[in-house]
Scaffold this active site. Structure first.
Site, PDB file in Angstrom:
ATOM      1  N   ASP A 188       0.876  -1.168   0.000  1.00 23.14           N
ATOM      2  CA  ASP A 188       0.000   0.000   0.000  1.00 23.14           C
ATOM      3  C   ASP A 188       0.918   1.223   0.000  1.00 23.14           C
ATOM      4  OD1 ASP A 188      -1.878   1.997   0.459  1.00 23.14           O
ATOM      5  OD2 ASP A 188      -2.155   1.477   2.566  1.00 23.14           O
ATOM      6  N   GLU A 222      -0.772  10.799   0.535  1.00 22.35           N
ATOM      7  CA  GLU A 222      -2.062  10.126   0.674  1.00 22.35           C
ATOM      8  C   GLU A 222      -2.283   9.596   2.081  1.00 22.35           C
ATOM      9  OE1 GLU A 222      -5.099   6.959   0.613  1.00 22.35           O
ATOM     10  OE2 GLU A 222      -3.007   6.840   1.230  1.00 22.35           O
ATOM     11  N   ASP A 243      -5.403   2.038  -5.719  1.00 25.08           N
ATOM     12  CA  ASP A 243      -4.919   1.843  -4.349  1.00 25.08           C
ATOM     13  C   ASP A 243      -5.352   0.461  -3.892  1.00 25.08           C
ATOM     14  OD1 ASP A 243      -3.809   2.365  -1.858  1.00 25.08           O
ATOM     15  OD2 ASP A 243      -4.683   4.368  -1.718  1.00 25.08           O
TER      16      ASP A 243
END
Length: 349
Positions: A188, A222, A243
């Site tokens: 991630d 982010e 994502d």
């Protein structure tokens, strides 16, 4: 129209990316890596003032644009306090739990640019000394960094150049298994970044004609909520965040599929775009799942909150144990790559 994904190249890119420390707020080195990658392919890129990167591929229609985004910043920490005994207290960068980094190797980057290694441990780590070693709260009071240098007190630590506010990154521990799994911290969202970079290469090297001018925003904030909320051209109609897909009880997403998000904590994603992505996945016989991520926000939702008049969507590879010891599979990378490729060649909703 068929597309073959070079999964080996995607995985190799993931390995290179996760091994470049880039906690939110300290992403210069990884952005430089991506700039060089684009330069070697003769692909246009430019920095935004926040330190992210906007990459552009021209399309046949320049009156309407698409934007795809993936974020290169990761979870991490900062030095909160230098303790009298030479250990460090931390403050979090991003949303994780302290128990997920207990026992992890880490790297402290000083303001002078030097790197010093250490280990994140409980103050009460030794069962031979602390009766509550197993029951003590895993929190910012008890978690500390043991530095890999001969330090006995706070002055010894300061003499190394370490100070409050220095960034601390977590060792990724990347591993690719014979069964096709990729295990690493920071999948991630570096898995998605690798997918986009590989797709750019395929498009450039094979002279693929995109129907619309397409921007790729490699965002760098982010994890703290505002990476992809700016630098969106007024011509942009569709904005697709790439994502990780969250996996767990009550979720349909797996480590083998592309996850299409219908709703997260910000609310529903655009229905027309979601349905379009589902139909493309069906048409090309991709392994996909539709899911809702209850405790999640993306660059696309940040862009909507900033007042951008766009059609927004969210997809990504399925990532197990997000914000902890993450894992995905080659087949998820392949399905996600294919859906993005077919999407970029499709007509707008």
């Amino acid at each position: 129209m068929s597309f073959t994904v070079n999964t080996n190249e995607v995985v190799e890119l993931i390995e290179r990316l996760v091994n470049i420390p880039s906690p939110s707020g300290n992403t210069e080195k990884v952005i430089q890596f991506i700039e060089k990658y684009c330069d070697e392919l003769h692909i246009q890129s430019k920095r935004n003032r926040k330190g992210g990167l906007v990459i552009t591929l021209d399309g046949e229609d320049n009156s309407k644009h698409r934007m795809l985004t993936a974020h290169v910043d990761t979870l991490g920490a900062m030095v909160k306090e230098i303790k009298k005994n030479g250990r460090l207290k931390l403050t979090m960068i991003g949303g994780f739990r302290w128990n997920s980094v207990e026992g992890e190797y880490c790297q402290i980057e000083t303001s002078e640019g030097n790197s010093i290694t250490g280990t994140i441990l409980m103050q009460q780590a030794s069962v031979h000394v602390y009766k509550d070693a197993g029951t003590a709260e895993r929190d910012e009071k008890n978690i500390e960094v043991r530095i890999d240098e001969r330090v006995m007190n706070d002055e010894d630590v300061k003499s190394l150049g370490i100070s409050v506010g220095d960034f601390v990154s977590f060792a990724p521990r990347f591993e690719r298994t014979a069964s096709g799994f990729i295990k690493s911290r920071h999948l991630d969202d570096k898995a998605s970044v690798a997918i986009l970079l590989n797709l750019m290469k395929e498009i450039k090297e094979n002279d693929v004609k995109l129907p619309y001018t397409t921007h790729f925003l490699i965002s760098n904030n982010e994890e703290i909520g505002y990476g992809g909320n700016s630098n969106i051209s007024p011509e942009t109609v569709e904005y697709l965040a790439v994502d990780m897909g969250a996996i767990g009880l009550g979720q349909t997403t797996t480590e083998y599929c592309v996850s299409i998000c219908a709703k997260d904590s910000s609310g529903p994603y655009n229905l027309r775009l979601k349905n379009k992505l589902v139909n493309l996945a069906k048409e090309h016989r991709l392994n996909y799942e539709i899911d809702i991520y209850p405790y999640y926000g993306s660059d696309a939702s940040a862009a909507i909150r900033s007042g951008n008049d766009i059609v927004h969507g969210l997809i990504g590879p399925g990532i197990a144990e997000s914000h902890s010891h993450e894992r995905t599979h080659e087949s998820s990378l392949e399905n996600t790559s294919k859906l993005i490729y077919y999407y970029m060649l499709s007509e707008m909703v």
